[in-house]
Design an enzyme around this catalytic site. Structure first.
Site, PDB file in Angstrom:
ATOM      1  CG  ASP A 197      -8.757 -61.803 -25.587  1.00  0.00           C
ATOM      2  OD1 ASP A 197      -9.587 -62.182 -26.339  1.00  0.00           O
ATOM      3  OD2 ASP A 197      -8.192 -62.322 -24.648  1.00  0.00           O
ATOM      4  CD  GLU A 258     -13.775 -61.190 -25.509  1.00  0.00           C
ATOM      5  OE1 GLU A 258     -14.510 -62.102 -26.056  1.00  0.00           O
ATOM      6  OE2 GLU A 258     -12.796 -61.188 -25.078  1.00  0.00           O
TER       7      GLU A 258
HETATM    8  C1  GLC Z   1     -11.673 -63.940 -25.798  1.00  0.00           C
HETATM    9  C2  GLC Z   1     -11.246 -64.577 -27.021  1.00  0.00           C
HETATM   10  C3  GLC Z   1     -11.479 -66.022 -27.000  1.00  0.00           C
HETATM   11  C4  GLC Z   1     -10.461 -66.280 -25.926  1.00  0.00           C
HETATM   12  C5  GLC Z   1     -10.499 -65.636 -24.685  1.00  0.00           C
HETATM   13  C6  GLC Z   1      -9.190 -65.898 -23.839  1.00  0.00           C
HETATM   14  O1  GLC Z   1     -12.914 -64.373 -25.238  1.00  0.00           O
HETATM   15  O2  GLC Z   1     -12.362 -64.322 -28.164  1.00  0.00           O
HETATM   16  O3  GLC Z   1     -11.323 -66.623 -28.185  1.00  0.00           O
HETATM   17  O4  GLC Z   1     -10.422 -67.765 -25.699  1.00  0.00           O
HETATM   18  O5  GLC Z   1     -10.866 -64.455 -24.838  1.00  0.00           O
HETATM   19  O6  GLC Z   1      -8.329 -65.150 -24.494  1.00  0.00           O
END
Ligand code: GLC
Length: 534
Positions: A197, A258
């Site tokens: 994440d 991500e």
């Molecule tokens: C990422 C996740 C999202 C979350 C954010 C904070 O972007 O995909 O859903 O709110 O991180 O952890």
């Protein structure tokens, strides 16, 4: 769990399970791990190689579980550690690997170390694991509002997301050690890897300099400008050390990050092969239905993968963005400049057109070289739920932006499995987010019985992908069939044609039609339709 040796993830189709909304066995209106086990047959018949599970860890759920209070546990609302083990075992028995989400940028305010930090005075070692300061800088939270919250003793702590999600201090050895331990904990439990994440934000530039005017992070969008809390060089070293940990386990385990990169230059350093294995390629998601714009991103991405040897799997949806049926069913100028008018349901959505385009997009996605991620419900062609009442909304972005950004609840609605009315077989209780009326035709059970359903299309595409040596990792060669058509060949003997226009186009010479996203008109491919040819 068996792991094959090759880099299986390079051409895998991974299905994202958002556990709270997948299937509810306990009857409390929220999905759970037993629910995922109960629906493994759906995933098996769909033909996915792996699932990525969004967080199921103990959490106060200030951000749907992305606020983690215990990185090694299972929140009771999702079941028990034994349920997790059963999921890994039973998925594994069907040849489905399990990837878990790891949230290293921040934890929950309920994490014991943050609680210790709150109880300890300014300047204490307990506070050093987080980012406490006497004065805040000018950083904004990605979720809106300031990135700092003040405590009664006058100190401020940093949270790039919700105030319930304090950022870790990645320059502290305890933090690095904690996450090494967490990785090993889940690897020992048989996971096939991790989705990381917010992977670009862990390290903040020394001294926490202000960001330049106009470069604050926008919600879930890549910033082209350099900001002092993204892409710091220390990340590369960190991910190399994690790769070593994963490499010390049998089988090939994967790290998919991500990172909302703005272009190849931002992505390149991560893809050298000794750190992160994959970077999500989110760059198709914000595009309007335009052959030229899709082609430009595809070209860029294929080049990036080729020159780095890295893997940038294709993505058309996830739990953070509006569903593609809805994106493709509205005036496409609004996709380019998104406004809340769409999510507020004030814009006309042509669901039939959006569905045709989303089906065509699925065939395009699954024919492109490399891996793909499919978000739960996209295989059912679900649209965004646009009429959730304000008092039912759960996404913290809604309140943090003073309700100016509606948030991400509309793509997180519990899945419809069967029946004609809510809860559509999701579970026994009222669902945690309301489901709309009229989803009876979209349930998995209904689509199972219909040969032309979106579910049937995904199943057929994934089955073809498994048996066709031209699909998966590799290369493509464009065919020029006009400005509104994307067409490419993949060897041996495969052709994709996707018609982004409204007028039918003639199919190129071919042997037979493997699959079409909608009815063909003889040798003509109608608008908003894609076809796989042999
Ligand atoms: C990422 C996740 C999202 C979350 C954010 C904070 O972007 O995909 O859903 O709110 O991180 O952890």
């Amino acid at each position: 769990m068996e792991f094959d040796s090759g880099q299986w993830w390079r051409d895998a189709v991974v299905y994202q399970v958002y556990p709270r909304s997948f299937a509810d066995v306990s009857g409390d209106g929220e999905g759970d791990l037993a629910g995922v086990v109960s629906r493994l047959e759906h995933l098996d018949r769909l033909g996915v190689d792996a699932i990525w599970l969004s967080p199921f860890y103990p959490s106060p759920m200030a951000d749907g579980g992305y606020d983690v209070a215990d990185y090694r546990g299972v929140d009771p609302r999702y079941g028990t550690p034994a349920d997790f083990d059963r999921l890994v075992a039973e998925a594994g028995a069907r040849g489905i690997k399990v990837i878990v989400d790891i949230v290293p940028n921040h934890c929950s305010v309920a994490h014991p170390w943050f609680q210790e930090a709150l109880a300890a005075p300014p300047g204490s070692p307990e506070r050093e694991r987080f980012i406490f300061r006497d004065e805040p800088n000018n950083w904004h939270s990605v979720f809106g509002g300031p990135a700092w919250t003040r405590l009664a003793d006058g100190q401020w702590y940093l949270h790039l997301f919700d105030s319930a999600q304090p950022d870790w201090n990645w320059r502290h050895p305890d933090v690095a050690a904690l996450f090494e331990d967490v990785l090993r904990f889940w690897l020992d439990r048989g996971v096939a890897g991790f989705r990381i994440d917010v992977a670009a934000m862990l390290f903040k530039q020394e001294g926490l300099p202000d960001v330049a005017a106009g470069t604050q992070a926008a919600p879930l969008a890549p910033g082209a400008a350099a900001v002092p809390y993204e892409h710091q060089p220390e990340l590369l070293e960190l991910y190399r050390s994690w790769r070593e940990i994963l490499g010390s386990y049998p089988g090939e385990r994967v790290m998919v990050a991500e990172i909302w990169f703005a272009g190849p230059a931002q992505a390149r350093p991560y893809l050298k092969g000794d750190g992160l294995d994959q970077l999500f390629n989110f760059r198709l998601m914000p595009l309007p239905w335009s052959a030229a714009e899709f082609r430009a991103v595809i070209d860029d991405s294929c080049l990036l993968a080729a020159e780095t040897g890295g893997s940038v799997p294709w993505v058309l949806g996830n739990h953070d963005v509006p569903r593609m049926v809805t994106r493709f069913g509205i005036d496409q100028e609004l996709v380019r400049a998104p406004t809340d008018e769409v999510l507020l349901g004030r814009v006309e959505v042509d669901i039939a057109l959006g569905t045709r385009r989303a089906r065509a997009a699925a065939l395009l996605l699954l024919a492109l070289p490399g891996a793909a991620y499919v978000y739960q419900g996209d295989e059912l062609g679900l649209p965004e739920h646009l009429t959730i009442q304000d008092e039912r909304r759960q996404d913290p972005m809604f309140e943090r932006t003073a309700r100016t950004f509606i948030g991400r609840d509309g793509c997180r609605v519990p899945l419809p499995w069967s029946g004609e009315a809510p809860p559509y077989g999701f579970g026994a209780g009222a669902t945690w987010l309301p489901q709309p009326e009229g989803w009876g035709a979209l349930t998995a059970a209904r689509q199972d019985a219909e040969p032309d359903s979106t579910l049937a299309l995904y199943r057929a595409a994934l089955a073809e992908r498994r048996r066709n040596p031209a699909l998966g990792d590799g290369e493509l060669a464009w065919l020029e069939l006009g400005p509104e058509v994307l067409a490419f060949r993949r060897e041996p003997g495969f052709t994709l044609v996707a018609n982004f226009g409204d007028e039918p186009v003639a199919l190129p010479a071919h042997g037979r039609v493997l699959l079409a996203s909608g009815p063909l008109d003889g040798d003509l491919l109608p608008g908003s339709t894609a076809v796989w040819l042999a």
